[in-house]
Design a protein around this motif. Sequence first.
Motif, PDB file in Angstrom:
ATOM      1  N   VAL A 179       0.833  -1.206   0.000  1.00  0.00           N
ATOM      2  CA  VAL A 179       0.000   0.000   0.000  1.00  0.00           C
ATOM      3  C   VAL A 179       0.868   1.256   0.000  1.00  0.00           C
ATOM      4  O   VAL A 179       0.599   2.219  -0.736  1.00  0.00           O
ATOM      5  CB  VAL A 179      -0.952  -0.008   1.212  1.00  0.00           C
ATOM      6  N   ALA A 180       1.936   1.249   0.800  1.00  0.00           N
ATOM      7  CA  ALA A 180       2.828   2.404   0.858  1.00  0.00           C
ATOM      8  C   ALA A 180       3.569   2.602  -0.467  1.00  0.00           C
ATOM      9  O   ALA A 180       3.697   3.734  -0.961  1.00  0.00           O
ATOM     10  CB  ALA A 180       3.833   2.230   2.000  1.00  0.00           C
ATOM     11  N   ALA A 181       4.052   1.508  -1.049  1.00  0.00           N
ATOM     12  CA  ALA A 181       4.763   1.593  -2.331  1.00  0.00           C
ATOM     13  C   ALA A 181       3.836   2.110  -3.427  1.00  0.00           C
ATOM     14  O   ALA A 181       4.265   2.876  -4.304  1.00  0.00           O
ATOM     15  CB  ALA A 181       5.327   0.229  -2.712  1.00  0.00           C
ATOM     16  N   ALA A 182       2.560   1.702  -3.377  1.00  0.00           N
ATOM     17  CA  ALA A 182       1.596   2.151  -4.386  1.00  0.00           C
ATOM     18  C   ALA A 182       1.434   3.669  -4.349  1.00  0.00           C
ATOM     19  O   ALA A 182       1.352   4.332  -5.398  1.00  0.00           O
ATOM     20  CB  ALA A 182       0.252   1.470  -4.151  1.00  0.00           C
ATOM     21  N   LYS A 183       1.394   4.233  -3.164  1.00  0.00           N
ATOM     22  CA  LYS A 183       1.276   5.696  -3.038  1.00  0.00           C
ATOM     23  C   LYS A 183       2.509   6.397  -3.603  1.00  0.00           C
ATOM     24  O   LYS A 183       2.404   7.413  -4.297  1.00  0.00           O
ATOM     25  CB  LYS A 183       1.079   6.063  -1.571  1.00  0.00           C
ATOM     26  N   THR A 184       3.684   5.837  -3.328  1.00  0.00           N
ATOM     27  CA  THR A 184       4.924   6.423  -3.832  1.00  0.00           C
ATOM     28  C   THR A 184       4.998   6.333  -5.348  1.00  0.00           C
ATOM     29  O   THR A 184       5.437   7.270  -6.029  1.00  0.00           O
ATOM     30  CB  THR A 184       6.142   5.717  -3.200  1.00  0.00           C
TER      31      THR A 184
END
Length: 439
Positions: A179-184
């Motif tokens: 989820v965090a990588a997707a935002k980045t």
Amino acid sequence: MRLAATAVGLALVSFLAACGSSNENSQSSTTTTSASSATAGKISIVGVWTGDEQKHFQAVLAGFKKLYPNVTVTYKSTGDNTPTVLSTAIAGGNPPDLASVSQPGLVNDFQKKGALKSMDFARSTLNANYPSDIAKIGVIGDHVYGLLIKGANKSTLWYNVASYRNAGVSAPKTWPQLVAAAKTLKQSGTPAYSIGGADGWTLTDLFENIYLRQAGPTKYDQLSKHEIEWTDASVKKALSTMAQVVGDSGNIAGGTAGALQTDFPTSVSNVFSTSPKAAQVIEGDFVPGVVTSKNQLKAVTGYNVAPFPQVGDTPNYVEGGGDMLMMFKDTPAVRALVKYLATGKAQAIWARLGGYTAPAKTVSPSVYPDAITRATASAVGNAKVFRFDLSDLQPASFGGTVGQGEFKIFQDFLRNPTNVNGIASSLEQAAARAYKAGK
């Protein structure tokens, strides 16, 4: 899953760590010289394999011929029509000796009709070569009626290396990291997700991977048999987790509307490109095979793979698919072939040729033709927990029919990921109808 027959792999060094070494030479004592010379006869097989897969299976059969020179095996490809061909043959009283199918649900159907012969004679071979989770897939009422002889790892995430590098992200190991990588990735200018929502089975695969990890294998088994309802809290929790991906419309190639019009091959092409429309696609080990002729990227340097992220404390869980062997006639020659196909020695022949995932743990990772295939394929035989594609275990009207059942309802969920309760109710209603009808 419907495209498991298109398999090929790829890999991460970290993924290989989960793949233990093994001895491909473990096999049944039935392949001694004396038993081989004493066994004779003709065997007919029909199955789903065509093209290169058929050629590779013929190479496996050639290995059997060397061990049993007095047995002649004839394979006929019936492709996607295999279930119909078998039903017609059974009704006419003339089934083949053996058959391969991609849905364990068909094994249940034919067993209920009394058409199958037990393969209990192969139990010792299964136990010696297969992980327990895979050996039990074809067991019905404590008897072996199905044997997985070609597997698929559907717990994989494929990504564009340049997109990840440009965003400064690494392959996610956990769901929060995903989820965090997707935002980045979104902030870097490339949507995180490519989703083939026009093919409903891709959505069921995403749900099943989440559900297996979050709810656990016991709940997964219960849901696969409709022993718990689709309105169970565990289902709703998994849907809510899935919504973190499918509900992020601005981070999906083409948005929600575009995803609903994107078929599976296009979802892969969106990522496997020098000008990617998305950074990653979450699907099985067969992903690279669907774009082989037009793929602009090289394995590892252009595209790479990671295991499906952990959801909770669930390392080394694999959700997969594959092709099951069924036996309609019981002869010494047929028994010899069944036992042979369940050995690491037989499966290593196919593994060396590529496009194949061996379910046997006795196939050494070293036989696979490249590092990525070694990672994705070996993860199946070495999985702590392996479960077959849940939708393939359902009655076909619910789990495997375009435009209805799970396929349609998960597409509805893609349209409106906030409607968790409504989707769970729709899934339960469709499942109840299918189980009542028995098809």
